[in-house]
Scaffold this motif. Structure first.
Motif, PDB file in Angstrom:
ATOM      1  N   VAL A   1      41.688  55.278  32.532  1.00 32.85           N
ATOM      2  CA  VAL A   1      41.622  55.580  33.938  1.00 32.85           C
ATOM      3  C   VAL A   1      41.259  56.863  34.280  1.00 32.85           C
ATOM      4  CG1 VAL A   1      43.189  55.597  36.033  1.00 32.85           C
ATOM      5  CG2 VAL A   1      43.422  53.773  34.296  1.00 32.85           C
ATOM      6  N   ALA A   2      41.781  57.886  33.570  1.00 33.37           N
ATOM      7  CA  ALA A   2      41.542  59.371  33.714  1.00 33.37           C
ATOM      8  C   ALA A   2      39.840  59.513  33.734  1.00 33.37           C
ATOM      9  CB  ALA A   2      42.124  60.394  32.760  1.00 33.37           C
ATOM     10  N   ALA A   3      39.345  58.789  32.692  1.00 31.38           N
ATOM     11  CA  ALA A   3      37.750  59.151  32.673  1.00 31.38           C
ATOM     12  C   ALA A   3      37.024  58.799  33.798  1.00 31.38           C
ATOM     13  CB  ALA A   3      37.397  58.503  31.316  1.00 31.38           C
ATOM     14  N   LEU A   4      37.688  57.770  34.613  1.00 30.78           N
ATOM     15  CA  LEU A   4      37.043  57.248  36.001  1.00 30.78           C
ATOM     16  C   LEU A   4      37.104  58.250  37.001  1.00 30.78           C
ATOM     17  CD1 LEU A   4      37.739  53.778  35.120  1.00 30.78           C
ATOM     18  CD2 LEU A   4      35.234  54.427  35.704  1.00 30.78           C
ATOM     19  N   GLY A   5      37.854  59.181  37.167  1.00 30.97           N
ATOM     20  CA  GLY A   5      38.175  60.082  38.018  1.00 30.97           C
ATOM     21  C   GLY A   5      37.010  60.772  38.578  1.00 30.97           C
TER      22      GLY A   5
END
Length: 551
Positions: free
Chosen positions: A492-496
């Motif tokens: 999820v963090a990588a999609l921010g």
């Protein structure tokens, strides 16, 4: 859209300035680093009820400022106008909490209550998480969510109007029936009292008139003889005749008196005019004192009847006429009561029919929208690795009210053939996160209200491909707005689009929290830490680069 958040001396934050952006904003960090404190601080400035003690130890007060950007049609504008607060494209909320617990808020530099802040927050922020009782997990709000999805505002307005007419019609009928019952309980009294009063036919002021006439007749015999003697003394055989003779004698002598009698004759003429007026007044009095002895008896009888009836009804004699009208009206209401009740019952029936029609139209729209929402959520569950789960919006008969007769509840079944139940009781932690996300995405696709959506560890309990799917749905949700995600998932963090790391430090034996915006290299380090833990391995860095490069 949330543009900035400034925090001063709140819990373990001494000073923090954050500038948020459109799109997907992610906050990561180790457990206990202070991510929840950010949400507590944001909730504080929005007037939410949360922790009682928020001021950092040793500080005199804590302060939070939040800056929002408002579109020309943003719902917050109406709240500001209703509260008499300045309205512009920028909304600045500031709230202070002193060490002794006093809280003071400002909106665009004007003092504002916590209630106004909470009303604004409903148009600015949506918070979603596994323990959120303000949003999708609260069954009491499911009908409002479905109505928002179905755009039922005009139907609800019509139903409210029909409900109000129904309520007023029932109220009028009940009041009329109660009044009729009360009148029926005294029907015998009313008929007797009205007959008695109408027979006597009292008039306002009659008591005083009769009393004066009675007293004059009683005094007439005592004073009439003296008045008659006075009349004789004034008349022609008395003063009038003597003065007339004197004036005639003076007139005969005046020609020889050379004008010396002119004044005396003029005075006599005036005196005779006054004497004539006095005679007429005395004669009128004598006429008035002429009465039939039976008249005195009749006057006394009516006077005593009036006063006796006044005592009986505990009113003044002059109020008997008004009492007659009042009791006559009540008796007339009794006589026409059955007809009035029938008219009111017809009005209630008409109002019931109108309410039923409005409620049926609203219920039909809700059922249609429920089917569309279920299909939309099902489509979102498949990429979240829950293609076998079932989400259902149940619209069932409920207690009639101003917003219809429907009860709405979101239910789920996690496996085929398994019993369905409330959303927050059937699903596990990871399943619940995905149900909430699928539901929120479906709702937002239908109506985007321009609020900032916050997801607090909604990806807890999922990983791998499922976490990747969760992240992609969050990113899609943020494409046309702003989403803030507190996450422990590297996928999820990588999609921010924007990434902040929350961390703790110790200064002078005091633990403080820091939030740092991350550039590309720092993002790689943070995602590698999330993958491997405290020791970042080359393999973790490679995996982090792969995650960042794949989006």
């Amino acid at each position: 859209m949330l543009r900035a958040l400034e925090i001063r001396d709140m819990l373990i934050i001494d000073r923090l300035d954050l500038a948020f952006q459109p799109g997907l904003n992610v906050l990561t960090g180790e457990t206990g680093a202070g991510k929840s404190i950010l949400l507590d601080s944001l909730g504080f400035v929005l007037g939410w009820r949360g922790r009682a003690e928020l001021v950092r130890s040793g500080a005199a007060q804590g302060e939070v400022t939040a800056v929002f950007e408002l579109s020309a049609t943003h719902a917050a504008r109406a709240v500001l106008e209703d509260a008499g607060l300045p309205v512009s494209s920028e909304l600045i909320l500031r709230r202070v909490n002193t060490a002794d617990g006093r809280k003071t808020g400002w909106v665009n530099d004007r003092r504002a209550s916590g209630e106004v802040l909470r009303r604004l927050s409903e148009t600015l922020i949506e918070l979603h998480g596994q323990h959120d009782d303000r949003g999708l997990l609260n069954p009491s709000g499911h009908r409002a969510i479905l109505d928002d999805y179905a755009a039922t505002d005009p139907l609800i307005a019509a139903t409210r109007a029909a409900w109000a007419q129904r309520r007023e019609a029932r109220k009028a009928l009940t009041a009329a029936e109660d009044a009729l019952d009360a009148v029926r309980a005294e029907e015998d009294f009313l008929r007797h009292a009205v007959a008695e009063l109408e027979k006597l036919a009292p008039e306002p002021g009659e008591d005083q008139t009769l009393d004066e006439r009675r007293r004059m007749m009683q005094a007439a015999e005592r004073i009439r003889e003296d008045i008659a003697r006075a009349s004789d003394a004034i008349g022609y055989d008395g003063a009038e005749g003597a003065m007339s003779n004197a004036l005639r004698w003076l007139e005969g002598a005046s020609e020889k008196a050379e004008g010396r009698l002119d004044g005396a004759m003029a005075a006599l003429t005036r005196a005779m005019a006054e004497l004539d007026e006095a005679g007429r007044e005395v004669a009128d009095c004598l006429d008035a004192l002429e009465f039939n002895p039976a008249e005195l008896e009749d006057t006394e009888e009516r006077l005593f009847a009036l006063r006796g009836l006044a005592r009986k009804h505990a009113v003044a004699p002059d109020d008997l006429a008004e009492l007659t009208a009042t009791l006559s009206d009540r008796l007339a209401a009794l006589d026409r009561g059955a007809e009035d009740i029938a008219d009111l019952k017809r009005a209630v029936a008409d109002a019931e029919t109108a309410y039923d029609a409005a409620g049926d139209a609203l219920s039909g729209t809700r059922r249609d929208a429920a089917g569309r929402l279920d299909a939309a959520v099902a489509a979102e569950l498949a990429p979240l690795r829950m293609e076998r789960a079932v989400f259902r919006t149940e619209v069932t008969p409920g207690e009639p009210g101003p917003e219809g007769r429907d009860a709405v509840a979101f239910t789920v079944a996690t496996n085929p053939g398994a019993p369905s139940g409330p959303l927050n009781k059937i699903a596990s932690g990871g399943e619940l996160s995905r149900f909430l996300l699928a539901l929120k995405v479906s709702l937002s696709q239908e109506r985007n209200r321009g609020v900032t959506m916050i997801f607090d560890e909604i990806d807890r309990g999922v990983g791998g491909a499922t976490a990747n799917a969760v992240g992609r749905r969050l990113k899609a949700l943020a494409d046309d707005g702003q989403v803030l995600v507190v996450t422990h998932s590297p996928q999820v963090a990588a999609l921010g689009a924007h990434h902040w790391r929350v961390s703790k430090r110790v200064e002078s034996d005091m633990t403080l929290s820091t939030v740092t915006p991350l550039a590309d290299d720092a993002r790689e380090d943070e995602i590698a830490r999330m993958l491997s833990g405290d020791t970042v391995t080359p393999e973790a860095r490679a995996a982090a680069r792969a995650l960042l490069g794949s989006f």
